[in-house]
Scaffold this motif. Structure first.
Motif, PDB file in Angstrom:
ATOM      1  N   ASN A  63      27.711  38.458 -83.603  1.00 55.86           N
ATOM      2  CA  ASN A  63      28.313  37.648 -82.539  1.00 55.86           C
ATOM      3  C   ASN A  63      27.236  36.944 -81.710  1.00 55.86           C
ATOM      4  N   THR A  64      26.186  36.534 -82.390  1.00 54.14           N
ATOM      5  CA  THR A  64      25.084  35.807 -81.751  1.00 54.14           C
ATOM      6  C   THR A  64      24.706  34.619 -82.630  1.00 54.14           C
ATOM      7  N   ILE A  65      24.475  33.468 -82.005  1.00 54.84           N
ATOM      8  CA  ILE A  65      23.983  32.302 -82.742  1.00 54.84           C
ATOM      9  C   ILE A  65      22.658  31.851 -82.135  1.00 54.84           C
ATOM     10  N   GLY A  66      21.887  31.117 -82.910  1.00 55.44           N
ATOM     11  CA  GLY A  66      20.644  30.528 -82.422  1.00 55.44           C
ATOM     12  C   GLY A  66      20.813  29.037 -82.223  1.00 55.44           C
ATOM     13  N   LEU A 114      14.930  33.627 -85.781  1.00 55.04           N
ATOM     14  CA  LEU A 114      16.386  33.763 -85.678  1.00 55.04           C
ATOM     15  C   LEU A 114      16.964  34.416 -86.925  1.00 55.04           C
ATOM     16  N   TYR A 115      16.404  34.107 -88.073  1.00 53.31           N
ATOM     17  CA  TYR A 115      16.865  34.739 -89.315  1.00 53.31           C
ATOM     18  C   TYR A 115      16.579  36.241 -89.279  1.00 53.31           C
ATOM     19  N   LEU A 117      16.361  38.063 -86.664  1.00 56.23           N
ATOM     20  CA  LEU A 117      17.241  38.683 -85.670  1.00 56.23           C
ATOM     21  C   LEU A 117      18.686  38.785 -86.158  1.00 56.23           C
ATOM     22  N   ARG A 118      18.925  38.278 -87.354  1.00 57.21           N
ATOM     23  CA  ARG A 118      20.245  38.354 -87.995  1.00 57.21           C
ATOM     24  C   ARG A 118      21.333  37.637 -87.200  1.00 57.21           C
ATOM     25  N   VAL A 119      20.990  36.481 -86.613  1.00 55.24           N
ATOM     26  CA  VAL A 119      22.042  35.699 -85.955  1.00 55.24           C
ATOM     27  C   VAL A 119      23.059  35.274 -87.007  1.00 55.24           C
ATOM     28  N   ASP A 120      24.279  35.026 -86.573  1.00 54.86           N
ATOM     29  CA  ASP A 120      25.345  34.652 -87.506  1.00 54.86           C
ATOM     30  C   ASP A 120      25.230  33.209 -87.970  1.00 54.86           C
ATOM     31  N   GLY A 121      24.542  32.371 -87.196  1.00 56.79           N
ATOM     32  CA  GLY A 121      24.386  30.973 -87.565  1.00 56.79           C
ATOM     33  C   GLY A 121      23.442  30.272 -86.605  1.00 56.79           C
ATOM     34  N   ILE A 122      23.088  29.025 -86.949  1.00 55.30           N
ATOM     35  CA  ILE A 122      22.108  28.278 -86.157  1.00 55.30           C
ATOM     36  C   ILE A 122      22.593  26.843 -85.958  1.00 55.30           C
ATOM     37  N   ILE A 123      22.434  26.346 -84.734  1.00 55.90           N
ATOM     38  CA  ILE A 123      22.625  24.930 -84.413  1.00 55.90           C
ATOM     39  C   ILE A 123      21.238  24.347 -84.168  1.00 55.90           C
ATOM     40  N   ILE A 124      20.928  23.203 -84.783  1.00 60.88           N
ATOM     41  CA  ILE A 124      19.564  22.687 -84.711  1.00 60.88           C
ATOM     42  C   ILE A 124      19.518  21.166 -84.577  1.00 60.88           C
ATOM     43  N   ALA A 125      18.620  20.703 -83.687  1.00 58.98           N
ATOM     44  CA  ALA A 125      18.235  19.294 -83.644  1.00 58.98           C
ATOM     45  C   ALA A 125      16.920  19.222 -84.416  1.00 58.98           C
ATOM     46  N   SER A 126      17.006  18.970 -85.686  1.00 59.66           N
ATOM     47  CA  SER A 126      15.869  19.121 -86.591  1.00 59.66           C
ATOM     48  C   SER A 126      14.845  18.001 -86.454  1.00 59.66           C
ATOM     49  N   SER A 127      13.591  18.357 -86.733  1.00 60.53           N
ATOM     50  CA  SER A 127      12.505  17.362 -86.756  1.00 60.53           C
ATOM     51  C   SER A 127      12.524  16.543 -88.039  1.00 60.53           C
ATOM     52  N   GLY A 128      13.221  17.042 -89.061  1.00 63.17           N
ATOM     53  CA  GLY A 128      13.226  16.379 -90.363  1.00 63.17           C
ATOM     54  C   GLY A 128      12.086  16.816 -91.256  1.00 63.17           C
TER      55      GLY A 128
END
Length: 334
Positions: A63-66, A114-115, A117-128
């Motif tokens: 129940n945690t996201i990054g 974050l991986y 820490l076993r977060v359930d998912g990640i939202i990212i503004a990626s650098s590309g």
């Protein structure tokens, strides 16, 4: 003071470590009320605080996201984070925020942390710059949603502003005010699809109104060095009657340079920026802007991520959030 461990709670309550763990995880089905009360009292007496990270490493779902952003202090980014956090709270989730300062190496380390820490998912503004790494994590089962920038179009799940339409509407607004020499000031957009769509919107509006594109009116800005050409040179060679800037820091730098050169806005030149400026309504000349809705982007990004985590959707998804044009005093009819 020594840190209280779960075994200390178990010993104090006179139960096994496994029973104490079951209590903490809310599994009371085969536990007597007396046992529950003894464990509760042990926790209170010892002031025991569970280690959430250790529990995450054992749990199938945390129940945690990054959330990985480029600049947590940015006006746009802070609004996105607020949207993410508000939606997470509604759904019983926690969000861990990582800031990269535009550094791809920091971004890669943030993904790894974050991986782990076993977060359930990640939202990212990626650098590309970490596309392969991100795809590797997705293959391992990590749910990832992109926002703000689309780079090569391979991003499977992404929430963006409708950049092309916004740039078209803003350019057409300037054209209808009589401007035909509109200087489009941008970062390099050759390898960033979402930036290129702003350029396409600009060109499409010119084409619709029969105005030929002048490459001299497309000027570039870099985060480290600023405008590639001096303002004086742009005014002399490109001869714009209006500037259309594509990023808040570009707008701010151009405002500073125009002020230093004693160039009057909008008498001498009009200015329209992409992204709202905090407290712009209090400026001597309030600046017209394309206003994104970063809070809604945060909401939609989190909603998409949590839907994917729950298995409600496995299809690739791309959403475009509408922008609005705020017409203020920095653009005049000619």
């Amino acid at each position: 003071m020594a840190k209280v461990k779960l075994i200390d709670v178990a010993n104090y309550a006179g139960v096994s470590k496994s029973t104490a763990s079951q209590y903490l995880n809310g599994r009371f089905d085969y536990m007597s009320k007396d046992t529950q009360e003894r464990i509760r009292q042990a926790i209170a007496a010892l002031d025991y605080v569970p280690n959430p990270i250790a529990r995450n490493l054992k749990a199938e779902k945390t129940n945690t996201i990054g959330v990985i952003v480029r600049d947590i202090t940015g006006f746009y980014t802070s609004k996105v984070i607020r949207g993410v956090d508000d939606f997470c709270k509604q759904q019983g989730y926690n969000a861990l925020i990582y800031n990269t300062d535009f550094d791809p190496e920091v971004e890669a380390k943030s993904l790894e942390s974050l991986y782990q820490l076993r977060v359930d998912g990640i939202i990212i503004a990626s650098s590309g710059s970490n596309t392969k790494l991100i795809n590797d994590y997705i293959k391992r089962g990590m749910q990832i949603v992109h926002f703000q920038l689309e780079h090569d179009g391979s991003e499977r799940n992404i929430i963006l502003s409708d950049y092309k339409k916004a740039a078209f509407d803003a350019t057409e607004y300037l054209i209808k005010l009589g401007h035909q020499r509109i200087c489009f000031v941008t970062q390099d957009f050759q390898n960033v699809k979402s930036r290129h769509e702003r350029y396409q919107g600009y060109v499409s509006a010119l084409s619709k109104h029969g105005i030929s594109e002048d490459k001299g009116l497309v000027q570039y800005w870099q985060r480290e060095t600023g405008l590639q050409q001096s303002l004086d040179n742009i005014l002399k060679t490109a001869r714009p009657t209006a500037f259309f800037t594509q990023h808040l820091p570009i707008t701010i730098e151009l405002l500073r340079r125009l002020n230093q050169a004693n160039i009057d806005i909008p008498k001498d030149v009009s200015l329209l920026g992409f992204d709202d400026i905090p407290m712009a309504e209090f400026f001597k000349v309030p600046i017209s802007v394309v206003k994104q809705d970063p809070y809604q982007i945060g909401i939609e990004s989190t909603k998409l991520l949590l839907n994917n985590i729950s298995g409600e959707s496995n299809k690739a998804h791309k959403s475009l959030i509408p922008c609005s044009l705020l017409k203020r005093e920095s653009c005049r009819k000619i």
